[in-house]
Design a protein around this motif. Structure first.
Motif, PDB file in Angstrom:
ATOM      1  N   MET A 119       0.841  -1.205   0.000  1.00 47.43           N
ATOM      2  CA  MET A 119       0.000   0.000   0.000  1.00 47.43           C
ATOM      3  C   MET A 119       0.871   1.248   0.000  1.00 47.43           C
ATOM      4  O   MET A 119       1.834   1.350   0.752  1.00 47.43           O
ATOM      5  N   SER A 120       0.549   2.196  -0.854  1.00 52.96           N
ATOM      6  CA  SER A 120       1.367   3.408  -0.947  1.00 52.96           C
ATOM      7  C   SER A 120       1.133   4.298   0.269  1.00 52.96           C
ATOM      8  O   SER A 120       0.178   4.092   1.042  1.00 52.96           O
ATOM      9  N   GLY A 121       1.958   5.298   0.431  1.00 52.89           N
ATOM     10  CA  GLY A 121       1.872   6.180   1.591  1.00 52.89           C
ATOM     11  C   GLY A 121       0.557   6.914   1.651  1.00 52.89           C
ATOM     12  O   GLY A 121      -0.094   6.957   2.705  1.00 52.89           O
ATOM     13  N   SER A 122       0.130   7.483   0.494  1.00 51.04           N
ATOM     14  CA  SER A 122      -1.106   8.267   0.518  1.00 51.04           C
ATOM     15  C   SER A 122      -2.309   7.359   0.747  1.00 51.04           C
ATOM     16  O   SER A 122      -3.258   7.726   1.442  1.00 51.04           O
ATOM     17  N   GLY A 123      -2.274   6.148   0.184  1.00 47.84           N
ATOM     18  CA  GLY A 123      -3.354   5.173   0.402  1.00 47.84           C
ATOM     19  C   GLY A 123      -3.496   4.842   1.877  1.00 47.84           C
ATOM     20  O   GLY A 123      -4.591   4.786   2.426  1.00 47.84           O
ATOM     21  N   MET A 124      -2.312   4.656   2.502  1.00 48.83           N
ATOM     22  CA  MET A 124      -2.287   4.356   3.943  1.00 48.83           C
ATOM     23  C   MET A 124      -2.927   5.496   4.738  1.00 48.83           C
ATOM     24  O   MET A 124      -3.713   5.273   5.668  1.00 48.83           O
ATOM     25  N   LEU A 125      -2.599   6.741   4.330  1.00 49.23           N
ATOM     26  CA  LEU A 125      -3.097   7.919   5.044  1.00 49.23           C
ATOM     27  C   LEU A 125      -4.620   7.985   4.945  1.00 49.23           C
ATOM     28  O   LEU A 125      -5.323   8.203   5.948  1.00 49.23           O
ATOM     29  N   ILE A 126      -5.141   7.755   3.723  1.00 49.15           N
ATOM     30  CA  ILE A 126      -6.586   7.802   3.540  1.00 49.15           C
ATOM     31  C   ILE A 126      -7.262   6.722   4.386  1.00 49.15           C
ATOM     32  O   ILE A 126      -8.282   6.956   5.029  1.00 49.15           O
ATOM     33  N   PHE A 127      -6.622   5.535   4.404  1.00 47.30           N
ATOM     34  CA  PHE A 127      -7.153   4.430   5.190  1.00 47.30           C
ATOM     35  C   PHE A 127      -7.246   4.813   6.670  1.00 47.30           C
ATOM     36  O   PHE A 127      -8.271   4.636   7.329  1.00 47.30           O
ATOM     37  N   LEU A 128      -6.139   5.403   7.191  1.00 46.56           N
ATOM     38  CA  LEU A 128      -6.127   5.824   8.595  1.00 46.56           C
ATOM     39  C   LEU A 128      -7.175   6.891   8.861  1.00 46.56           C
ATOM     40  O   LEU A 128      -7.903   6.851   9.863  1.00 46.56           O
ATOM     41  N   LEU A 129      -7.274   7.841   7.904  1.00 50.05           N
ATOM     42  CA  LEU A 129      -8.241   8.926   8.059  1.00 50.05           C
ATOM     43  C   LEU A 129      -9.655   8.354   8.153  1.00 50.05           C
ATOM     44  O   LEU A 129     -10.487   8.822   8.931  1.00 50.05           O
ATOM     45  N   LYS A 130      -9.888   7.329   7.324  1.00 56.69           N
ATOM     46  CA  LYS A 130     -11.230   6.742   7.315  1.00 56.69           C
ATOM     47  C   LYS A 130     -11.534   6.075   8.652  1.00 56.69           C
ATOM     48  O   LYS A 130     -12.675   6.135   9.150  1.00 56.69           O
ATOM     49  N   ILE A 131     -10.509   5.426   9.234  1.00 54.51           N
ATOM     50  CA  ILE A 131     -10.729   4.778  10.539  1.00 54.51           C
ATOM     51  C   ILE A 131     -11.064   5.828  11.599  1.00 54.51           C
ATOM     52  O   ILE A 131     -12.031   5.687  12.365  1.00 54.51           O
ATOM     53  N   VAL A 132     -10.242   6.924  11.583  1.00 55.63           N
ATOM     54  CA  VAL A 132     -10.512   7.994  12.543  1.00 55.63           C
ATOM     55  C   VAL A 132     -11.898   8.572  12.305  1.00 55.63           C
ATOM     56  O   VAL A 132     -12.692   8.768  13.235  1.00 55.63           O
ATOM     57  N   GLY A 133     -12.226   8.794  11.013  1.00 58.69           N
ATOM     58  CA  GLY A 133     -13.540   9.332  10.661  1.00 58.69           C
ATOM     59  C   GLY A 133     -14.662   8.428  11.158  1.00 58.69           C
ATOM     60  O   GLY A 133     -15.673   8.893  11.683  1.00 58.69           O
ATOM     61  N   ALA A 134     -14.458   7.103  11.004  1.00 62.44           N
ATOM     62  CA  ALA A 134     -15.484   6.148  11.433  1.00 62.44           C
ATOM     63  C   ALA A 134     -15.735   6.281  12.924  1.00 62.44           C
ATOM     64  O   ALA A 134     -16.880   6.318  13.373  1.00 62.44           O
ATOM     65  N   LEU A 135     -14.629   6.393  13.695  1.00 68.47           N
ATOM     66  CA  LEU A 135     -14.787   6.533  15.145  1.00 68.47           C
ATOM     67  C   LEU A 135     -15.513   7.820  15.488  1.00 68.47           C
ATOM     68  O   LEU A 135     -16.443   7.834  16.304  1.00 68.47           O
ATOM     69  N   VAL A 136     -15.079   8.921  14.841  1.00 62.91           N
ATOM     70  CA  VAL A 136     -15.690  10.217  15.139  1.00 62.91           C
ATOM     71  C   VAL A 136     -17.180  10.188  14.816  1.00 62.91           C
ATOM     72  O   VAL A 136     -18.023  10.620  15.610  1.00 62.91           O
ATOM     73  N   ILE A 137     -17.518   9.611  13.643  1.00 61.86           N
ATOM     74  CA  ILE A 137     -18.930   9.581  13.244  1.00 61.86           C
ATOM     75  C   ILE A 137     -19.747   8.734  14.211  1.00 61.86           C
ATOM     76  O   ILE A 137     -20.857   9.106  14.607  1.00 61.86           O
ATOM     77  N   ALA A 138     -19.164   7.596  14.646  1.00 58.16           N
ATOM     78  CA  ALA A 138     -19.900   6.727  15.577  1.00 58.16           C
ATOM     79  C   ALA A 138     -20.204   7.480  16.861  1.00 58.16           C
ATOM     80  O   ALA A 138     -21.354   7.493  17.338  1.00 58.16           O
ATOM     81  N   VAL A 139     -19.171   8.145  17.427  1.00 54.44           N
ATOM     82  CA  VAL A 139     -19.377   8.862  18.692  1.00 54.44           C
ATOM     83  C   VAL A 139     -20.355  10.014  18.504  1.00 54.44           C
ATOM     84  O   VAL A 139     -21.307  10.194  19.279  1.00 54.44           O
TER      85      VAL A 139
END
Lengths: 407, 335
Positions: free
Chosen positions: B1-21
């Motif tokens: 996985m490329s660096g930017s792909g990894m970043l988007i993936f991480l962002l999505k995880i953080v986003g998922a947590l934020v949206i859930a809360v």
């Protein structure tokens, strides 16, 4: 039990019941196949307690048989004792008694209306009707000093007079309920969502109501024109022309369903208001007690002997008190029969083949008062198990007791 | 996985947590508002708006009782499934001008399936709790599901079909596209009436999805003492309450996104960050209005229906209204 049905117990503790009472239903899908009533969870031995007290103490005990019928039970009890001891009541006291009894009827019917709405899941109407009820609670507090358990009745009269200053306040209440009646009629009798849940639900036919000896609004909603105030006028009711209210007065026909029971109770609120108005306009002057000194009254009651029966049309139907005065201060026998006892068996034809969803409103529709009704329960002293006696066993026990008494 | 792909993936995880809360907090807040407003309409004082939060924390510290004859893994799993599936729907719904987190990997059809999951979890939990009341409640919930699915799906299909006629060759069930092209803009007068019928259909399905009066038949406090939820306590009940609160936001957001996706930021001629803030605030106002009419107002105005009455009103009356809406839109397109 066949495989296609299952058992659902309702009670002794259940959100739709205000008091402990057990129903065992056999249900197929959502349809009720059979009903078994198992009362006896609310027996408090009140009649036994009464036999250890003097007559005047029992008045207050009778008031506490039930919180809502706290004018009906003492009314019937006082009439029973007056009947046994031959005491006459001054006319002014009779009128005051009727005013209190009718205020209680308004209070009871509106409270019931709120409970019924809650059983249907219509909580807004519960809050509306209980708000309307506050006015009658206030006037009862002004007249008697208490919102419930009024402490108003006394053998041979009433304990408090209605003063001239209080009359305008009562008239204000009458005006309030004349307006509120329109609101109640709109909410209960014109609302489609109440009609859809109560029409053709819990039907009790005219014949069933007669056979099961139903009383009060339950019987009247099935078209039985039965009302103690009409059939055997007593107290101040004898001066008025009271007609038993049946649903055909409003809708033109009698179905005997829950909706008809709502009609009867709503119309009776209006009738009670008219009775109170009549009593206020024709309130006679004079004494409110036949014997003011309680010690002297107790002396008279101690000497009196004999049996007496007192009947009164309580909000839920006819209440009967039987008193046998013998030697000593306490009565030999005191028996209270509340209207719910008669109406109990009406549940069986009402609930047969109805749906589970109808149980709360049908059960509530006779306005059950388990505290009034539970006068006997049979419990094994060692195992604490409730027992049920058949008719034959009961008969055998009565014969044995008669033989014991004859020896 | 490329660096930017990894970043988007991480962002999505953080986003998922934020949206859930956020979803949970917003849901509980609206629940508090709903309770307060219902109380005011019934001339009561009512609980404070923070009451659902207090209830939740209280339930979390309470004992979690599993009945003796329950099936523990289903009994304990059902509330988790209900909450997770409800929160997942939030990832597919665009909020105001913010695109949905997983908008490119799911559409309205997926949401229709996900909406059924919490109800299925409730049914499973009810049947596994080993109580007669819960079993009756679970049976009723199944009947309710079967009844309200048809009108719900009718609405979804009608909207997608009309859009596919206007713009052939795009994924018409994508919420991004649906909210960018409101139904009102692409239909004539007859279709406008039809779209109104569809809105009505969705509005009546919502109380059943949230199981509130008049469609709280599976829970029916005075009949079944809580029905499906009768054996639930402590943490499990708290999770169900959360799922219900989130579902309220989900259903209201769906109505907003499908029928009222308009933003007002451009009216103030602002752009950038400020516009996003204004749009989000406006979105919350829209949510409030929708919840008021779809939940609060309905539940204080009527009595509870019986299961057969509810079933008939969904399967026959409401489906007819939905199909009439579809028909009107079709006629509108032809003429």
């Amino acid at each position: 039990m066949s495989k296609s049905t299952y058992k659902v117990p309702i009670g002794p503790i259940h959100p739709s019941l205000e008091e402990p009472m057990t129903f065992n239903f056999e249900i197929s899908g959502e349809k009720i196949k059979s009903i078994d009533l198992a009362p006896g969870d609310n027996h408090r031995g009140i009649e036994f307690m009464g036999r250890n007290r003097n007559i005047i103490q029992i008045i207050y005990l009778a008031e506490r048989i039930c919180g809502i019928c706290s004018a009906s039970h003492p009314f019937a009890f006082c009439r029973a004792v007056e009947n046994a001891a031959g005491i006459s009541v001054p006319p002014r006291a009779e009128y005051i008694r009727v005013i209190i009894a009718e205020l209680e009827r308004i209070h009871s019917h509106i409270l019931w209306a709120g409970v019924a709405a809650h059983e249907l899941g219509f909580d807004s109407v519960l809050y509306l009707s209980w708000k309307v009820r506050e006015e009658v609670m206030d006037i009862l507090e002004i007249l008697t000093g208490n919102r419930v358990n009024y402490g108003m009745f006394m053998i041979g009269g009433v304990r408090r007079d209605i003063s001239k200053e209080q009359i305008p306040r009562i008239e204000k209440t009458i005006e309030y309920y004349k307006e509120a009646y329109q609101k109640l009629e709109d909410v209960f009798l014109q609302d489609p969502s109440i009609a859809i849940r109560t029409k053709n639900v819990g039907v009790l036919t005219y014949e069933e109501a007669l056979n099961l000896a139903s009383v009060g609004p339950t019987a009247r909603a099935s078209g039985v024109k039965k009302d103690v105030r009409q059939d055997q006028p007593y107290s101040a009711y004898a001066d008025m022309d009271i007609k038993a209210i049946t649903p055909d007065m409003f809708s033109g026909k009698v179905n005997g369903d829950v909706y008809d029971r709502i009609i009867v109770r709503v119309l009776e609120v209006k009738q009670s208001v008219e009775i109170i108005e009549y009593c206020l306009n024709h309130l006679p002057d004079g004494e409110i007690l036949s014997e003011k000194k309680i010690a002297k009254l107790l002396g008279i009651l101690k000497k009196a002997e004999g049996e007496g029966v007192g009947r009164h049309e309580a909000p839920r139907g006819e209440v009967i008190h039987y008193v046998k005065l013998g030697e000593g201060e306490s009565p030999e026998v005191w028996k209270a029969r509340a209207p719910t006892y008669n109406n109990l068996m009406s549940w069986v034809p009402m609930l047969q083949n109805q749906e589970v969803a109808d149980i709360p409103i049908v059960v509530a529709s006779i306005d059950p008062c388990i505290g009034c009704m539970d006068r006997a329960t049979l419990v094994d002293a060692n195992t604490y198990q409730k027992q049920v006696l058949t008719r034959e066993e009961l008969r055998k026990l009565s014969i044995e007791k008669t033989r014991r008494m004859m020896q | 996985m490329s660096g930017s792909g990894m970043l988007i993936f991480l962002l999505k995880i953080v986003g998922a947590l934020v949206i859930a809360v956020l979803g949970v907090i917003i849901g509980l807040f609206y629940k508090g508002v709903d309770r307060k407003l219902a109380a005011l309409m019934q001339s009561r004082v009512g609980p404070p708006i923070r009451q659902p939060f207090l209830d939740f924390f209280k339930l979390m510290v309470k004992e979690n009782i599993v009945p003796e004859n329950a099936v523990p893994w289903v009994f304990n799993g059902a509330p988790v499934l209900a909450l997770v599936s409800t929160v997942t729907i939030l990832y597919y719904i665009p909020f105001a001008s913010i695109p949905a987190l997983l908008g490119d990997s799911g559409d309205l059809i997926l949401i229709a399936y996900l909406l059924a999951l919490p109800a299925i979890a409730l049914v499973a939990g009810g049947f596994s709790s080993g109580s007669t009341y819960a079993s009756i409640g679970a049976q009723r919930e199944m009947v309710m599901m079967m009844s309200y699915e048809l009108p719900l799906v009718t609405t979804i299909i009608a909207l997608g079909w009309r859009l596919s006629l206007a713009y052939p060759g795009i994924n018409v069930f994508s919420l991004e596209i649906l909210s960018a092209n409101p139904i009102w803009n692409i239909v004539g007068p007859l279709g406008f009436i039809g779209a109104f019928f569809l809105l009505f259909t969705l509005a009546i399905v919502t109380p059943a999805e949230l199981s509130i009066v008049p469609f709280d038949i599976p829970e029916a406090e005075t009949e079944l003492a809580g029905g499906i939820l009768v054996e639930y306590s402590g943490r499990n009940l708290a999770l169900f309450e959360l799922a219900n609160a989130v579902k309220m936001v989900v259903m209201a957001s769906l109505t907003v996104v499908l029928f009222f996706p308009y933003n007002i930021a451009q009216l103030f001629s602002v752009s950038g960050f400020l516009a996003t803030i204004i749009d989000i605030l406006f979105f919350f106002v829209k949510l409030f209005v929708v919840i008021f009419f779809e939940a609060t107002f309905i539940r204080v105005a009527v009595a509870r229906l019986k299961i057969n009455q509810a079933s008939v009103s969904y399967l026959i009356f409401l489906s007819t209204i939905g199909l009439m809406g579809l028909l009107l839109i079709a006629i509108d397109y032809i003429i």
